[in-house]
Scaffold this active site. Structure first.
Site, PDB file in Angstrom:
ATOM      1  N   GLU A   1       2.227 -22.821  87.580  1.00 18.71           N
ATOM      2  CA  GLU A   1       2.999 -21.613  87.865  1.00 18.71           C
ATOM      3  C   GLU A   1       2.267 -20.437  87.244  1.00 18.71           C
ATOM      4  O   GLU A   1       1.690 -20.563  86.166  1.00 18.71           O
ATOM      5  CB  GLU A   1       4.406 -21.694  87.271  1.00 18.71           C
ATOM      6  CG  GLU A   1       5.248 -22.853  87.757  1.00 18.71           C
ATOM      7  CD  GLU A   1       6.584 -22.930  87.036  1.00 18.71           C
ATOM      8  OE1 GLU A   1       7.009 -21.911  86.444  1.00 18.71           O
ATOM      9  OE2 GLU A   1       7.205 -24.014  87.041  1.00 18.71           O
TER      10      GLU A   1
ATOM     11  N   GLU B   1       7.387 -29.169  81.983  1.00 22.16           N
ATOM     12  CA  GLU B   1       7.725 -28.366  80.806  1.00 22.16           C
ATOM     13  C   GLU B   1       8.404 -29.175  79.708  1.00 22.16           C
ATOM     14  O   GLU B   1       9.279 -28.683  79.000  1.00 22.16           O
ATOM     15  CB  GLU B   1       8.595 -27.153  81.184  1.00 22.16           C
ATOM     16  CG  GLU B   1       7.926 -26.193  82.147  1.00 22.16           C
ATOM     17  CD  GLU B   1       8.798 -24.987  82.475  1.00 22.16           C
ATOM     18  OE1 GLU B   1      10.026 -25.048  82.226  1.00 22.16           O
ATOM     19  OE2 GLU B   1       8.267 -23.986  82.959  1.00 22.16           O
TER      20      GLU B   1
END
Length: 369
Positions: free
Chosen positions: A283, A167
């Site tokens: 995810e 991220e």
């Protein structure tokens, strides 16, 4: 990569014996738990005969690996609820931890699962896991722990997924721990250290958020095709999440997946990103959007994946941000049932012997060294 063998076999359906392929007898494969033949359970026709390969970076040609980051690290409970084993388990560790892979990761590998570990730019050996600057990595201050990690991964002698600081495009990460250029240099520094220590079994997964508003940041964060094996991003629906007050709509799994997928395919080559690299949804999950809607959100995933052929792995983020932002499938019976139905689809429930192709490939390759 040292695991350079491509093996093929005829797949007529889970549980059928290999046909027409040069592979060893079942007794020669490592012990592993078989999955159920789920097509009759779902009322689905048996899959057509296909020719399946597993590459040296664990890309299957015949379907998708199915995995999770289990709540509380309890993969057995999640597997019981989903009525199947997870192909991949996601773990988080710090760059300052020399004992990677640790006891948990080694146990998961020994039990026949693949492991994907995110190495955070944080000090996990200190309370609160404080962040560190990329410049400290580039200065070599964590080379000792990184070399120890690399040796540990190499000693496993099985393919092992690794991400550095996932991220990096997110609003709380971007230009925080360092510049995008420093992130890229840090990524390459870590990969080079792993390779120097013989961790050729490490499979490098570049994992970003994939939020549409962040795609303009991706070119500056790209480490290069020689330093990335898989491209990964996230696919969430956060309706009603108290951490996302402006989220007043519902995104399907496809709505969440497609913007970055399309960007990689159409714009990626302009920035040196190879669109043929396999994709992992690192995810995914939805908040509670109603009984039928929540079940359908998960149950629709396999059909969506069939339309996005570069996606070859998907992992559930089975966790809770707050009471109003809960992604745990065992906390919602409709989410659990939808996740179970999705996980039984033959497209994401690869026969157990397909996994063993990769294990056998590694064994074959090591025997030639």
């Amino acid at each position: 990569m040292a695991i350079s063998v491509l093996l093929a076999l005829g797949l007529v359906g889970a549980g059928d014996s290999p046909g027409g392929a040069s592979v060893p007898a079942e007794s020669q494969f490592p012990e592993s738990r078989p999955g159920p033949n789920t097509a009759p359970f779902l009322g689905l026709p048996p899959p057509r005969e296909t020719r399946c390969t597993v590459s040296d970076i664990l890309e299957p040609s015949c379907g998708v690996w199915w995995g999770a980051s289990p709540y509380g690290g309890d993969v057995e409970s999640l597997e019981s609820a989903a009525d199947r084993n997870m192909d991949i388990v996601y773990t988080w560790r710090g760059i300052d931890q020399a004992d990677v892979p640790g006891e948990r990761e080694r146990r998961l590998v020994a039990q026949g699962r693949f492991v994907h570990t995110n190495i955070e730019a944080r000090r996990f050996t200190r309370s609160g896991h404080p962040a560190i600057a990329y410049r400290d990595i580039l200065a070599g201050r964590f080379d000792s722990s990184l070399r120890s990690q690399a040796r540990g991964v190499a000693e496993l002698e099985v393919p092992y997924f690794i991400t550095f600081d996932h991220e990096a495009d997110g609003k709380n990460r971007y230009n925080n721990r360092g510049t995008p250029e420093e992130f890229v240099r840090s990524w390459r520094h870590i990969v080079d250290l792993y390779r120097a220590e013989g961790a050729d079994n490490a499979i490098w997964v570049w994992n970003v958020t994939g939020w549409p508003g962040n795609v303009d940041r991706l070119p500056g964060l790209w480490p290069g095709n020689d330093y990335v094996d898989w491209i990964s991003w996230e696919a969430y629906n956060m309706t009603g999440c108290d951490k996302m007050s402006n989220w007043d709509h519902v995104d399907s799994f496809e709505d969440a997946l497609s913007p970055t997928y399309d960007w990689i395919q159409e714009e990626g080559p302009k920035h040196g990103i190879d669109p043929d690299k396999p994709v992992m949804i690192g995810e995914m999950g939805t908040t509670d959007i109603g009984p039928g809607e929540t079940l359908k959100w998960y149950a629709d995933i396999p059909d969506v994946l069939r339309r996005y052929e570069r996606v070859r792995a998907v992992k559930l983020w089975d966790s809770k941000v707050s009471d109003g932002c809960d992604f745990r499938v065992q906390a919602n019976d409709y989410a659990r049932r939808g996740f179970e139905l999705a996980g039984q689809d033959p497209y994401v429930h690869l026969p157990d012997r397909v996994r063993r192709l990769a294990e056998y490939a590694a064994t074959r390759d090591r025997s030639r060294d």
